[in-house]
Design a protein around this motif. Structure first.
Motif, PDB file in Angstrom:
ATOM      1  N   THR A  51       0.762  -1.114   0.041  1.00 47.39           N
ATOM      2  CA  THR A  51       0.018   0.085  -0.091  1.00 47.39           C
ATOM      3  C   THR A  51       1.155   1.218   0.235  1.00 47.39           C
ATOM      4  O   THR A  51       1.989   1.463   1.044  1.00 47.39           O
ATOM      5  N   GLY A  52       0.187   2.524  -1.059  1.00 48.28           N
ATOM      6  CA  GLY A  52       1.298   3.313  -0.763  1.00 48.28           C
ATOM      7  C   GLY A  52       1.984   4.107  -2.509  1.00 48.28           C
ATOM      8  O   GLY A  52       3.005   3.145  -2.713  1.00 48.28           O
ATOM      9  N   GLY A  53       0.961   4.370  -2.775  1.00 51.94           N
ATOM     10  CA  GLY A  53       1.718   5.599  -4.855  1.00 51.94           C
ATOM     11  C   GLY A  53       0.924   3.999  -5.377  1.00 51.94           C
ATOM     12  O   GLY A  53       1.758   4.341  -6.850  1.00 51.94           O
ATOM     13  N   ILE A  54       0.059   3.021  -5.113  1.00 51.58           N
ATOM     14  CA  ILE A  54      -0.381   1.652  -5.678  1.00 51.58           C
ATOM     15  C   ILE A  54      -1.270   2.668  -7.088  1.00 51.58           C
ATOM     16  O   ILE A  54      -1.788   3.181  -6.057  1.00 51.58           O
ATOM     17  N   SER A  55      -1.334   2.392  -7.916  1.00 50.52           N
ATOM     18  CA  SER A  55      -2.154   3.002  -9.419  1.00 50.52           C
ATOM     19  C   SER A  55      -2.880   1.896  -9.733  1.00 50.52           C
ATOM     20  O   SER A  55      -2.343   0.153  -9.545  1.00 50.52           O
ATOM     21  N   LEU A  56      -4.014   2.316 -10.204  1.00 53.11           N
ATOM     22  CA  LEU A  56      -4.559   1.075 -11.479  1.00 53.11           C
ATOM     23  C   LEU A  56      -3.278   0.147 -12.738  1.00 53.11           C
ATOM     24  O   LEU A  56      -3.788  -0.659 -12.122  1.00 53.11           O
ATOM     25  N   ALA A  57      -2.761   1.355 -13.025  1.00 50.27           N
ATOM     26  CA  ALA A  57      -2.051   0.727 -14.326  1.00 50.27           C
ATOM     27  C   ALA A  57      -0.914   0.619 -13.200  1.00 50.27           C
ATOM     28  O   ALA A  57      -0.097  -0.601 -14.128  1.00 50.27           O
ATOM     29  N   THR A  58      -0.368   0.116 -11.990  1.00 54.60           N
ATOM     30  CA  THR A  58       0.892  -0.257 -11.546  1.00 54.60           C
ATOM     31  C   THR A  58       0.229  -1.519 -10.705  1.00 54.60           C
ATOM     32  O   THR A  58       0.715  -2.425 -10.212  1.00 54.60           O
ATOM     33  N   ALA A  59      -0.887  -1.755  -9.770  1.00 55.29           N
ATOM     34  CA  ALA A  59      -1.532  -2.243  -9.153  1.00 55.29           C
ATOM     35  C   ALA A  59      -1.003  -4.616 -10.068  1.00 55.29           C
ATOM     36  O   ALA A  59      -0.955  -5.212  -9.291  1.00 55.29           O
ATOM     37  N   PRO A  60      -1.225  -4.304 -11.635  1.00 58.58           N
ATOM     38  CA  PRO A  60      -1.052  -5.751 -12.249  1.00 58.58           C
ATOM     39  C   PRO A  60       0.103  -6.191 -11.671  1.00 58.58           C
ATOM     40  O   PRO A  60       0.691  -7.274 -11.499  1.00 58.58           O
ATOM     41  N   ARG A  61       1.462  -5.418 -12.004  1.00 60.09           N
ATOM     42  CA  ARG A  61       2.574  -5.690 -11.550  1.00 60.09           C
ATOM     43  C   ARG A  61       2.958  -6.351 -10.404  1.00 60.09           C
ATOM     44  O   ARG A  61       3.706  -7.318  -9.638  1.00 60.09           O
ATOM     45  N   ASN A 120       4.374 -13.435  -3.529  1.00 66.13           N
ATOM     46  CA  ASN A 120       3.748 -12.892  -1.841  1.00 66.13           C
ATOM     47  C   ASN A 120       3.197 -11.705  -1.604  1.00 66.13           C
ATOM     48  O   ASN A 120       3.254 -11.134  -0.524  1.00 66.13           O
ATOM     49  N   VAL A 121       2.033 -11.467  -2.609  1.00 68.26           N
ATOM     50  CA  VAL A 121       1.530 -10.782  -2.705  1.00 68.26           C
ATOM     51  C   VAL A 121      -0.284 -10.814  -2.585  1.00 68.26           C
ATOM     52  O   VAL A 121      -0.575 -11.647  -3.935  1.00 68.26           O
ATOM     53  N   GLY A 122      -0.989 -10.956  -2.187  1.00 71.39           N
ATOM     54  CA  GLY A 122      -1.875 -11.435  -2.213  1.00 71.39           C
ATOM     55  C   GLY A 122      -3.450 -10.449  -2.455  1.00 71.39           C
ATOM     56  O   GLY A 122      -3.937 -10.921  -3.136  1.00 71.39           O
ATOM     57  N   CYS A 123      -3.159  -9.107  -2.672  1.00 73.17           N
ATOM     58  CA  CYS A 123      -3.509  -8.129  -2.637  1.00 73.17           C
ATOM     59  C   CYS A 123      -2.983  -6.740  -2.597  1.00 73.17           C
ATOM     60  O   CYS A 123      -1.903  -6.648  -2.112  1.00 73.17           O
ATOM     61  N   VAL A 124      -3.533  -5.439  -3.095  1.00 76.04           N
ATOM     62  CA  VAL A 124      -2.932  -4.419  -3.101  1.00 76.04           C
ATOM     63  C   VAL A 124      -3.781  -2.733  -2.197  1.00 76.04           C
ATOM     64  O   VAL A 124      -5.494  -3.191  -2.350  1.00 76.04           O
ATOM     65  N   GLY A 125      -3.383  -2.723  -1.089  1.00 77.13           N
ATOM     66  CA  GLY A 125      -4.746  -1.528  -1.075  1.00 77.13           C
ATOM     67  C   GLY A 125      -4.421  -0.305  -2.057  1.00 77.13           C
ATOM     68  O   GLY A 125      -3.052   0.221  -2.460  1.00 77.13           O
ATOM     69  N   GLY A 126      -5.051   0.629  -2.364  1.00 75.78           N
ATOM     70  CA  GLY A 126      -5.535   1.204  -2.822  1.00 75.78           C
ATOM     71  C   GLY A 126      -6.434   2.451  -2.155  1.00 75.78           C
ATOM     72  O   GLY A 126      -7.585   1.991  -2.207  1.00 75.78           O
ATOM     73  N   SER A 127      -5.856   4.099  -2.425  1.00 71.34           N
ATOM     74  CA  SER A 127      -6.938   4.934  -2.932  1.00 71.34           C
ATOM     75  C   SER A 127      -7.257   5.928  -3.256  1.00 71.34           C
ATOM     76  O   SER A 127      -8.368   6.911  -3.657  1.00 71.34           O
ATOM     77  N   TRP A 128      -6.891   5.268  -4.898  1.00 71.84           N
ATOM     78  CA  TRP A 128      -7.642   5.906  -6.139  1.00 71.84           C
ATOM     79  C   TRP A 128      -8.867   5.114  -6.295  1.00 71.84           C
ATOM     80  O   TRP A 128      -9.545   6.324  -7.555  1.00 71.84           O
ATOM     81  N   LEU A 129      -9.243   4.364  -5.569  1.00 72.65           N
ATOM     82  CA  LEU A 129     -10.663   3.925  -5.683  1.00 72.65           C
ATOM     83  C   LEU A 129     -11.936   5.312  -5.317  1.00 72.65           C
ATOM     84  O   LEU A 129     -12.593   5.046  -5.855  1.00 72.65           O
ATOM     85  N   THR A 130     -11.177   6.268  -4.140  1.00 72.02           N
ATOM     86  CA  THR A 130     -12.198   6.917  -3.536  1.00 72.02           C
ATOM     87  C   THR A 130     -11.686   8.043  -3.474  1.00 72.02           C
ATOM     88  O   THR A 130     -10.881   8.532  -2.795  1.00 72.02           O
TER      89      THR A 130
END
Length: 209
Positions: free
Chosen positions: A157-167, A173-183
């Motif tokens: 979590t922190g600085g992740i976007s829709l564009a970078t989340a797939p990486r 070792n990644v289950g999910c990402v935290g994202g503030s871009w949804l809101t």
């Protein structure tokens, strides 16, 4: 019983939400749910946060409701009282860690270094928040720690976007990402819950490799 590891499997993205006005809490959660995102992390960064959690707990029972930015034992206790069903910390001190355990709720403790991750693993925790993800090394960092820490999974979590989340989601070792871009702050301020629903629908299509 839900565990920290289970939290990583709820959704490809855990929305990290800042709520300034309690009146926005339930409509915002409903918009995320309508968009296919069934989890929300309300950060304890505003005076309205605990009341917002209580409002969502009362009005939107179908969403899995968590409190984020838990930085003190008192906040952990207050989040439980408000109706949170999980906790997230940006980092982890011994007192905060003990308080999170004491609540009995699943939680994602924050780690930004290998030593922090190892200390949390010593306490039996295998699902961690990696924060601040982009600033602390991002995808390359998580690739590097997969070898020495094979038993740990992360929610970066922190600085992740829709564009970078797939990486990130492509990493084992990644289950999910935290994202503030949804809101986005401007969408929440404008009460543009239709836009938030659309962003949630977009995010819900992300997949883990």
């Amino acid at each position: 019983m839900t565990t920290g590891s289970d939290l990583l499997d709820l959704s490809p993205v855990i929305p990290v939400v800042v709520i300034e006005d309690v009146a926005d809490a339930a409509p915002l959660a409903e918009a995320l749910l309508a968009g296919g995102i069934r989890v929300i992390e309300v950060t304890l960064r505003t005076p309205a946060a605990l009341d917002a959690i209580a409002a969502i707990h009362a009005s939107v029972p179908d969403i899995v409701l968590g409190a984020g930015t838990v930085t003190s034992p008192e906040q952990a206790e207050q989040a439980v009282s408000a109706g949170s069903s999980f906790l997230v910390t940006p980092g982890t001190t011994p007192d905060v860690l003990d308080a999170c355990f004491a609540t009995g709720l699943p939680f994602l403790p924050g780690a930004g270094t290998v030593s922090e991750a190892m200390r949390l693993a010593e306490r039996g925790l295998t699902a961690l928040k990696f924060f601040p993800a982009e600033a602390a090394g991002g995808v390359d960092y998580l690739k590097s720690v997969a070898g020495p820490l094979p038993g740990l999974r992360f929610c970066p979590t922190g600085g992740i976007s829709l564009a970078t989340a797939p990486r990130y989601l492509a990493l084992p070792n990644v289950g999910c990402v935290g994202g503030s871009w949804l809101t986005p702050k401007n969408a929440v301020a404008a009460k543009d819950f239709g836009r938030i629903e659309a962003l949630a629908k977009e995010a819900s299509t992300l997949t883990r490799d």
